[in-house]
Enzyme design. Structure first.
Site, mmCIF file in Angstrom:
data_model
loop_
_atom_site.group_PDB
_atom_site.id
_atom_site.type_symbol
_atom_site.label_atom_id
_atom_site.label_comp_id
_atom_site.label_asym_id
_atom_site.label_seq_id
_atom_site.Cartn_x
_atom_site.Cartn_y
_atom_site.Cartn_z
ATOM 1 N N SER A 179 0.838 -1.199 0.000
ATOM 2 C CA SER A 179 0.000 0.000 0.000
ATOM 3 C C SER A 179 0.882 1.261 0.000
ATOM 4 O O SER A 179 1.723 1.401 -0.887
ATOM 5 C CB SER A 179 -0.958 -0.058 1.190
ATOM 6 O OG SER A 179 -1.944 0.932 1.064
ATOM 7 N N ALA A 180 0.746 2.138 0.997
ATOM 8 C CA ALA A 180 1.607 3.326 1.027
ATOM 9 C C ALA A 180 3.080 2.911 1.042
ATOM 10 O O ALA A 180 3.941 3.597 0.477
ATOM 11 C CB ALA A 180 1.286 4.182 2.244
ATOM 12 N N ASP A 285 -9.843 -3.924 -5.580
ATOM 13 C CA ASP A 285 -9.133 -2.778 -5.017
ATOM 14 C C ASP A 285 -9.288 -1.598 -5.969
ATOM 15 O O ASP A 285 -8.892 -1.693 -7.137
ATOM 16 C CB ASP A 285 -7.649 -3.161 -4.857
ATOM 17 C CG ASP A 285 -6.789 -2.031 -4.310
ATOM 18 O OD1 ASP A 285 -7.306 -0.910 -4.116
ATOM 19 O OD2 ASP A 285 -5.592 -2.282 -4.083
ATOM 20 N N HIS A 315 -8.369 -4.302 -1.202
ATOM 21 C CA HIS A 315 -7.101 -3.730 -0.770
ATOM 22 C C HIS A 315 -6.740 -4.287 0.616
ATOM 23 O O HIS A 315 -7.596 -4.372 1.485
ATOM 24 C CB HIS A 315 -7.218 -2.203 -0.706
ATOM 25 C CG HIS A 315 -5.907 -1.511 -0.550
ATOM 26 N ND1 HIS A 315 -5.026 -1.376 -1.600
ATOM 27 C CD2 HIS A 315 -5.303 -0.953 0.523
ATOM 28 C CE1 HIS A 315 -3.947 -0.742 -1.170
ATOM 29 N NE2 HIS A 315 -4.085 -0.473 0.108
#
Ligand SMILES: *[C@@H]1O[C@H](CO)[C@@H](O)[C@H](O)[C@H]1NC(C)=O
Ligand SMILES: *[C@@H]1O[C@H](CO)[C@@H](O)[C@H](O)[C@H]1NC(C)=O
Ligand SMILES: *[C@@H]1O[C@H](CO)[C@@H](O)[C@H](O)[C@H]1NC(C)=O
Ligand SMILES: *[C@@H]1O[C@H](CO)[C@@H](O)[C@H](O)[C@H]1NC(C)=O
Length: 343
Positions: A179-180, A285, A315
């Site tokens: 993710s990030a 996602d 996600h």
């Protein structure tokens, strides 16, 4: 007011709330006048497990990277490696530098959610993992996390810590994030690609981007199709960018939207260095179209990129279910990556 009226009002209010979704409420945060946020929900943390006499399959310990900036990392080692290091057949293990997720605003390297994932990752891929604790936004906006991420690479090459010097094969290093954290792995990868000489003897062989977080002003079709996704609603990702990008930047900033930067120079570095890039995504996602676009852009620049876009999962599925099917596919792909990039 009668009880039934109260119940009716509550139903009405919660109904009204779901149409105009409040991302602050969703994330359990409050924006303070000074630009910081108060995080109302405390995410569970797990202490490191360094004891060599334990029966745990994976050991971990926390090491300071830069005391003046308060950065640190959690290092993971397969217990077996420690026990068998004196045997003649012992070989050093690939090293994965891991960046956790959380929209740039949540979690730490010792969050249980990511600790449990890293333990599985280490056990099943037999690698040394360095999970970097980077500064969070909005208290520290981007590029603070990228700076920490790059600093961690320089720290790895200079530290005298035995778990690294003895057990990790510095010439077989991968940057990985979810993710990030996938966004961080990508952006720090671009930076590192431009200064590989300064990272010696650490030699990056590839990037492992797991449902990486990217954005842009113009919505993609997966973002439109999944705008009301209850797992990662659009107002929530918009808010995460607002809190983490430099003040005044919009989502077409190069940190969030790699396709606006005519990213070719960075892409060309990655191609020239022969790094292998693997990107994992799922069709449940909203971010998947951006992940596919990144893989395509890299491909256009003749980088060795492998897109794994499969299933309707949402996600967070890889880290959230670290012993289930999608995560197992990921570990198996990483093991293959280790073999194919060896030289
Ligand atoms: C910002 O405000 C919050 C809440 O009022 C406070 O707890 C925090 O210490 C402040 N931080 C800074 C850097 O001023
Ligand atoms: C996790 O890290 C923070 C510092 O970032 C520390 O304050 C906290 O005590 C740590 N928790 C555990 C369980 O190790
Ligand atoms: C490693 O050795 C310790 C004793 O020194 C033992 O308790 C542990 O079970 C062993 N672990 C593995 C994975 O071999
Ligand atoms: C999302 O919800 C809004 C408000 O209920 C609705 O107008 C819109 O059509 C929905 N979008 C999708 C793609 O389901």
């Amino acid at each position: 007011m009668s009880l039934s009226l109260i119940v009716f009002s509550l139903l009405f209010l919660s109904g009204a709330h779901s149409t105009a979704m409040d991302p602050y409420k969703f994330l359990h945060i409050i924006l303070n006048p000074n630009g910081t946020i108060t995080r109302l929900e405390k995410h569970p943390e797990t202490p490191a497990t360094p004891d060599p006499n334990s029966h745990l399959p994976v050991l971990s310990k926390d090491l300071t990277i830069n005391p003046s900036r308060n950065t640190w990392a959690r290092i993971y080692l397969p217990h077996q490696a420690l026990n068998h290091s004196s045997s003649s057949s012992f070989t050093q293990l690939p090293i994965i530098v891991f960046y956790h997720g959380g929209g740039f605003i949540f979690y730490a390297a010792n969050s249980t959610y990511f600790h449990d994932f890293c333990v599985q990752l280490v056990q099943r891929t037999q690698s040394v993992v360095v999970s970097v604790n980077y500064h969070l936004a909005p208290e520290h906006r981007l590029p603070a996390a990228y700076d920490d991420a790059l600093e961690a690479l320089h720290w790895i090459r200079t530290t005298e810590d035995k778990w690294l010097t003895r057990f990790a094969d510095y010439s077989n290093c991968y940057l990985m994030g979810e993710s990030a954290g996938g966004n961080i792995a990508y952006n720090v990868g671009l930076r590192a690609a431009a200064e590989v000489d300064q990272l010696e003897p650490v030699k990056i062989k590839g990037l492992i981007l797991v449902q990486p977080f990217f954005g842009g002003v113009k919505r993609t079709s997966s973002e439109e199709r999944l705008a009301n996704d209850t797992n990662l609603p659009q107002p929530v990702t918009d808010l995460m960018w607002e809190l983490s990008l430099p003040v005044g930047a919009d989502r077409d900033h190069k940190y969030s939207n790699p396709t606006v930067d005519k990213g070719s120079k960075g892409f060309d570095h990655i191609t020239r260095l022969g790094w292998k890039v693997i990107v994992f995504g799922c069709y449940g996602d909203p971010l998947i179209d951006r992940q596919i676009d990144l893989a395509k852009s890299l491909q256009k620049h003749h980088a060795h990129v492998e897109g794994h876009f499969q299933g309707e999962d949402k996600h967070g599925v890889f880290v959230g279910q670290p012993t289930k099917g999608k995560a197992i596919e990921l570990y198996d792909t990483i093991k293959t990556l280790f073999i194919t990039t060896q030289n």
